[in-house]
Enzyme design. Sequence first.
Site, mmCIF file in Angstrom:
data_model
loop_
_atom_site.group_PDB
_atom_site.id
_atom_site.type_symbol
_atom_site.label_atom_id
_atom_site.label_comp_id
_atom_site.label_asym_id
_atom_site.label_seq_id
_atom_site.Cartn_x
_atom_site.Cartn_y
_atom_site.Cartn_z
ATOM 1 N N THR A 201 0.661 1.017 14.233
ATOM 2 C CA THR A 201 1.358 0.744 12.980
ATOM 3 C C THR A 201 1.852 -0.692 13.000
ATOM 4 O O THR A 201 2.137 -1.219 14.073
ATOM 5 C CB THR A 201 2.565 1.702 12.886
ATOM 6 O OG1 THR A 201 2.075 3.018 12.710
ATOM 7 C CG2 THR A 201 3.494 1.357 11.736
ATOM 8 N N GLY A 231 4.279 10.054 6.822
ATOM 9 C CA GLY A 231 5.143 9.730 7.957
ATOM 10 C C GLY A 231 6.413 9.009 7.541
ATOM 11 O O GLY A 231 6.806 9.020 6.369
ATOM 12 N N ASP A 232 7.028 8.353 8.508
ATOM 13 C CA ASP A 232 8.320 7.693 8.267
ATOM 14 C C ASP A 232 8.183 6.324 7.601
ATOM 15 O O ASP A 232 9.100 5.857 6.934
ATOM 16 C CB ASP A 232 9.055 7.505 9.593
ATOM 17 C CG ASP A 232 8.219 6.669 10.570
ATOM 18 O OD1 ASP A 232 7.033 6.991 10.770
ATOM 19 O OD2 ASP A 232 8.751 5.689 11.116
ATOM 20 N N GLY A 253 6.294 4.892 15.733
ATOM 21 C CA GLY A 253 6.393 5.990 16.687
ATOM 22 C C GLY A 253 6.143 7.308 15.995
ATOM 23 O O GLY A 253 5.521 7.347 14.926
HETATM 24 N N1 ASP Z 1 5.310 6.062 12.543
HETATM 25 C C1 ASP Z 1 3.964 6.283 12.120
HETATM 26 C C2 ASP Z 1 3.855 7.635 11.502
HETATM 27 O O1 ASP Z 1 4.439 8.570 12.000
HETATM 28 C C3 ASP Z 1 2.969 6.189 13.241
HETATM 29 C C4 ASP Z 1 3.133 5.039 14.173
HETATM 30 O O2 ASP Z 1 4.065 4.279 14.098
HETATM 31 O O3 ASP Z 1 2.270 4.874 15.017
HETATM 32 O O4 ASP Z 1 3.161 7.776 10.534
#
Ligand code: ASP
Length: 340
Positions: A201, A231-232, A253
């Site tokens: 990301t 996601g977040d 994450g």
């Molecule tokens: N935070 C991102 C998600 O959960 C994934 C990542 O940061 O790798 O969609």
Amino acid sequence: MKSKLIFSSFLILVLTFYSCKTDKKSTSNQTVVSLEQKQEWAIVIHGGAGGITRESITPELDKEYRAGLQLAINTGKKILSEGGSALDAVEQTIRTMEDNPLFNAGKGAVFTHDGRNELDAAIMDGSNLAAGSVACVTDIKNPITAARRVMTNSPHVMLTGAGASQFAKEQGLEIVPPSYFYTERRFQELQEILKKEKNGTVGCCALDKKGNLAAGTSTGGMPDKKYNRVGDAPIIGAGTYANNNTCAVSGTGHGEYFIRWTVAHDISALMEYKGMTLREASELVVNDKLVKAGGSGGVISLDKSGNVSMPFNSTGMFRGVATADGKEGIYIYKDEGGRP
Ligand code: ASP
């Protein structure tokens, strides 16, 4: 006796106040930049956190990642040093990483369980708490730009799926066939069902010469995700947040934890309500609260003085920083240096 008591209470008060305001030396292994003087501008980026170790990355790939991070930093640095806005820096910096197939955003997005690419992105303006995000989009080349348009050219904060694409088209943004996001490497990754996650990301926080903060995050989400999972990253307060009064934050994450622990806003709230420094708040959330919760990942954060924090609780995080006083650094692994 009484005056002695009053004096020692006063001393305790002063010491408590002082220790709250001073950045303590970290015992944990994170990249932290604590700057003595206020910075005219500053930029900090991440290219994802996860199972990143020297053993899992070839020297060639290491070089390529560093070059990608450097290009991103240079892009933002140029905008900020020439007096451009934090928002422009965040958007343009993230676009370079969206166009780079190495990162899990835009061109290099991971695949869903069904072999598709669904992208999420958000941007936030710390000067007025304006925000925009898109989620679950499949054909917008640069989701961070679409997120910015949602912020500036629509009355909404978050658009998803086909509606977001329609809006992007109306805005004249570049639309690509979903096959544009196909990369052999990510597809093979899905085939192996990614036991050891290596996420990528991307995120950026910037402080401009006017003292404004901005944050942005863009991602393909978690590999192997199902059911139009969001996601977040596009959720304001979870993976992305900016407020001139406190800080700008972008996370990476395990998104489900970042959403439930409202990670980005929690860091801001700890500064606002508890008077913590950027570093104290970021470390507490990432290396204490998230660890106890079982959520892996990290954040990049930046305050209005140009202090930067980049804590992560995974084995590595692609990251980079540059500040007006000429300090600069690109880091990948946990054992890499703390100051640019
Ligand atoms: N935070 C991102 C998600 O959960 C994934 C990542 O940061 O790798 O969609």
